[in-house]
Design a protein around this motif. Structure first.
Motif, PDB file in Angstrom:
ATOM      1  N   ILE A 134       9.722   0.075  12.572  1.00 50.32           N
ATOM      2  CA  ILE A 134       8.556  -0.707  12.982  1.00 50.32           C
ATOM      3  C   ILE A 134       8.505  -2.044  12.251  1.00 50.32           C
ATOM      4  CG2 ILE A 134       6.034  -0.778  12.952  1.00 50.32           C
ATOM      5  CD1 ILE A 134       6.065   2.242  13.442  1.00 50.32           C
ATOM      6  N   LYS A 135       8.774  -2.033  10.956  1.00 45.29           N
ATOM      7  CA  LYS A 135       8.695  -3.265  10.162  1.00 45.29           C
ATOM      8  C   LYS A 135       9.701  -4.302  10.669  1.00 45.29           C
ATOM      9  CE  LYS A 135       9.038  -5.036   5.500  1.00 45.29           C
ATOM     10  NZ  LYS A 135       9.415  -4.748   4.128  1.00 45.29           N
ATOM     11  N   ASP A 136      10.899  -3.870  10.993  1.00 44.79           N
ATOM     12  CA  ASP A 136      11.926  -4.789  11.500  1.00 44.79           C
ATOM     13  C   ASP A 136      11.515  -5.379  12.850  1.00 44.79           C
ATOM     14  OD1 ASP A 136      13.443  -4.197   9.253  1.00 44.79           O
ATOM     15  OD2 ASP A 136      14.564  -2.605  10.274  1.00 44.79           O
ATOM     16  N   LYS A 137      10.965  -4.523  13.719  1.00 47.24           N
ATOM     17  CA  LYS A 137      10.502  -4.993  15.031  1.00 47.24           C
ATOM     18  C   LYS A 137       9.381  -6.020  14.864  1.00 47.24           C
ATOM     19  CE  LYS A 137       8.718  -3.222  19.467  1.00 47.24           C
ATOM     20  NZ  LYS A 137       8.247  -4.494  19.862  1.00 47.24           N
ATOM     21  N   LEU A 138       8.489  -5.760  13.907  1.00 48.83           N
ATOM     22  CA  LEU A 138       7.383  -6.676  13.630  1.00 48.83           C
ATOM     23  C   LEU A 138       7.913  -8.044  13.200  1.00 48.83           C
ATOM     24  CD1 LEU A 138       4.280  -7.139  13.161  1.00 48.83           C
ATOM     25  CD2 LEU A 138       4.752  -6.541  10.785  1.00 48.83           C
ATOM     26  N   LEU A 139       8.869  -8.060  12.283  1.00 44.50           N
ATOM     27  CA  LEU A 139       9.425  -9.330  11.804  1.00 44.50           C
ATOM     28  C   LEU A 139      10.114 -10.103  12.930  1.00 44.50           C
ATOM     29  CD1 LEU A 139      10.778  -8.178   8.326  1.00 44.50           C
ATOM     30  CD2 LEU A 139       8.680  -9.445   8.816  1.00 44.50           C
ATOM     31  N   ALA A 184       1.043  -8.778   6.539  1.00 46.42           N
ATOM     32  CA  ALA A 184       0.353  -8.854   5.250  1.00 46.42           C
ATOM     33  C   ALA A 184      -0.101  -7.469   4.793  1.00 46.42           C
ATOM     34  CB  ALA A 184      -0.843  -9.792   5.344  1.00 46.42           C
ATOM     35  N   ALA A 185      -0.559  -6.648   5.714  1.00 40.77           N
ATOM     36  CA  ALA A 185      -0.980  -5.285   5.369  1.00 40.77           C
ATOM     37  C   ALA A 185       0.216  -4.468   4.882  1.00 40.77           C
ATOM     38  CB  ALA A 185      -1.638  -4.608   6.567  1.00 40.77           C
ATOM     39  N   PHE A 186       1.360  -4.639   5.538  1.00 41.68           N
ATOM     40  CA  PHE A 186       2.580  -3.943   5.115  1.00 41.68           C
ATOM     41  C   PHE A 186       2.994  -4.398   3.718  1.00 41.68           C
ATOM     42  CE2 PHE A 186       4.502  -2.981   9.596  1.00 41.68           C
ATOM     43  CZ  PHE A 186       3.449  -2.130   9.868  1.00 41.68           C
ATOM     44  N   LYS A 187       2.971  -5.706   3.493  1.00 41.28           N
ATOM     45  CA  LYS A 187       3.363  -6.239   2.181  1.00 41.28           C
ATOM     46  C   LYS A 187       2.409  -5.770   1.088  1.00 41.28           C
ATOM     47  CE  LYS A 187       5.834 -10.223   3.916  1.00 41.28           C
ATOM     48  NZ  LYS A 187       5.804 -11.640   4.214  1.00 41.28           N
ATOM     49  N   GLN A 188       1.120  -5.717   1.409  1.00 41.82           N
ATOM     50  CA  GLN A 188       0.133  -5.241   0.439  1.00 41.82           C
ATOM     51  C   GLN A 188       0.422  -3.793   0.045  1.00 41.82           C
ATOM     52  OE1 GLN A 188      -2.459  -7.127  -0.983  1.00 41.82           O
ATOM     53  NE2 GLN A 188      -2.438  -5.377  -2.368  1.00 41.82           N
ATOM     54  N   TYR A 189       0.765  -2.986   1.024  1.00 45.04           N
ATOM     55  CA  TYR A 189       1.113  -1.590   0.752  1.00 45.04           C
ATOM     56  C   TYR A 189       2.339  -1.522  -0.160  1.00 45.04           C
ATOM     57  CZ  TYR A 189       2.716   3.183   1.292  1.00 45.04           C
ATOM     58  OH  TYR A 189       3.138   4.460   1.023  1.00 45.04           O
ATOM     59  N   GLU A 190       3.346  -2.332   0.149  1.00 47.55           N
ATOM     60  CA  GLU A 190       4.576  -2.319  -0.647  1.00 47.55           C
ATOM     61  C   GLU A 190       4.321  -2.750  -2.085  1.00 47.55           C
ATOM     62  OE1 GLU A 190       7.801  -3.066   2.949  1.00 47.55           O
ATOM     63  OE2 GLU A 190       7.223  -4.763   1.687  1.00 47.55           O
ATOM     64  N   VAL A 191       3.468  -3.751  -2.274  1.00 48.77           N
ATOM     65  CA  VAL A 191       3.144  -4.206  -3.624  1.00 48.77           C
ATOM     66  C   VAL A 191       2.345  -3.135  -4.369  1.00 48.77           C
ATOM     67  CG1 VAL A 191       1.758  -5.881  -4.918  1.00 48.77           C
ATOM     68  CG2 VAL A 191       3.259  -6.667  -3.090  1.00 48.77           C
ATOM     69  N   ASP A 192       1.359  -2.570  -3.711  1.00 45.96           N
ATOM     70  CA  ASP A 192       0.501  -1.568  -4.348  1.00 45.96           C
ATOM     71  C   ASP A 192       1.267  -0.303  -4.732  1.00 45.96           C
ATOM     72  OD1 ASP A 192      -1.598  -3.292  -4.023  1.00 45.96           O
ATOM     73  OD2 ASP A 192      -2.533  -2.188  -2.368  1.00 45.96           O
ATOM     74  N   ASN A 193       2.190   0.118  -3.868  1.00 47.30           N
ATOM     75  CA  ASN A 193       2.872   1.396  -4.068  1.00 47.30           C
ATOM     76  C   ASN A 193       4.311   1.265  -4.551  1.00 47.30           C
ATOM     77  OD1 ASN A 193       0.768   3.351  -3.034  1.00 47.30           O
ATOM     78  ND2 ASN A 193       0.912   1.911  -1.349  1.00 47.30           N
ATOM     79  N   ARG A 194       4.789   0.041  -4.659  1.00 46.54           N
ATOM     80  CA  ARG A 194       6.161  -0.239  -5.109  1.00 46.54           C
ATOM     81  C   ARG A 194       7.186   0.569  -4.337  1.00 46.54           C
ATOM     82  NH1 ARG A 194       4.034  -0.268 -11.031  1.00 46.54           N
ATOM     83  NH2 ARG A 194       3.486  -2.465 -11.196  1.00 46.54           N
ATOM     84  N   THR A 195       6.987   0.620  -3.047  1.00 42.83           N
ATOM     85  CA  THR A 195       7.909   1.325  -2.164  1.00 42.83           C
ATOM     86  C   THR A 195       7.930   0.640  -0.803  1.00 42.83           C
ATOM     87  OG1 THR A 195       8.479   3.459  -1.194  1.00 42.83           O
ATOM     88  CG2 THR A 195       6.155   2.985  -1.410  1.00 42.83           C
ATOM     89  N   GLU A 196       9.009   0.834  -0.088  1.00 45.23           N
ATOM     90  CA  GLU A 196       9.175   0.256   1.248  1.00 45.23           C
ATOM     91  C   GLU A 196       8.256   0.973   2.242  1.00 45.23           C
ATOM     92  OE1 GLU A 196      11.343  -2.597   3.534  1.00 45.23           O
ATOM     93  OE2 GLU A 196      11.472  -2.193   1.398  1.00 45.23           O
ATOM     94  N   VAL A 197       7.771   0.254   3.239  1.00 43.82           N
ATOM     95  CA  VAL A 197       6.928   0.846   4.277  1.00 43.82           C
ATOM     96  C   VAL A 197       7.820   1.641   5.227  1.00 43.82           C
ATOM     97  CG1 VAL A 197       5.459   0.355   6.267  1.00 43.82           C
ATOM     98  CG2 VAL A 197       5.154  -0.933   4.182  1.00 43.82           C
ATOM     99  N   SER A 198       7.546   2.948   5.318  1.00 41.23           N
ATOM    100  CA  SER A 198       8.273   3.792   6.269  1.00 41.23           C
ATOM    101  C   SER A 198       7.571   3.716   7.627  1.00 41.23           C
ATOM    102  CB  SER A 198       8.295   5.240   5.782  1.00 41.23           C
ATOM    103  OG  SER A 198       6.982   5.761   5.783  1.00 41.23           O
TER     104      SER A 198
END
Length: 148
Positions: free
Chosen positions: A2-7, A30-44
């Protein structure tokens, strides 16, 4: 993913000059990036579905408020964003399919009263997340359990 399709869609919207689509897609990014920063993990994809579902829910709630305030322009903008977000979520289940799964979950959990609603919703949440509006599922569960 999903993230790749979004980009890719962000790049396409930029090239085409679709400002409203681009703005909505950037909110998701931005919501995906916020999740990645908060959780220090890639968005699945599963996490992306949860984030997108939450964003759709927020927009539906906003539409209710805007309709009460007679702001059709804002209703239209929120509906546009919902339609755009829904393209990234799995195909939504039909009302009949949702009802079938709710009835199955009630039987599987041996639910007989409203006290069992948490058990039923817990079972349905993992199964239907992103595939159905959970407020609709919840109201259907309430209706079926209170008629028992």
């Amino acid at each position: 993913m999903i993230k790749d399709k979004l980009l890719e869609d962000i790049k396409t919207a930029m090239r085409a000059g679709e400002k409203s689509s681009l703005a909505a897609l950037r909110l998701v990014s931005a919501a995906f990036k916020q999740y990645e920063v908060d959780n220090r993990t890639e968005v699945s994809d599963e996490t992306a579905n949860q984030i997108l579902t939450k964003m759709v829910k927020q927009r539906r709630e906003s539409i209710t408020q805007y309709e009460a305030g007679n702001r059709q322009d804002l209703v239209d903008q929120e509906q546009f964003e919902i339609d755009l977000l829904m393209a990234y979520l799995p195909e939504q289940l039909s009302t009949e399919e949702i009802k079938f799964r709710v009835v199955s979950a009630i039987e599987d959990c041996d639910a007989s009263s409203m006290r069992d609603m948490g058990k039923v919703m817990g079972a349905l949440n993992t199964e239907l997340q992103g595939k159905a509006d959970m407020s609709t599922v919840s109201s259907l569960v309430k209706t079926l359990l209170s008629s028992n």
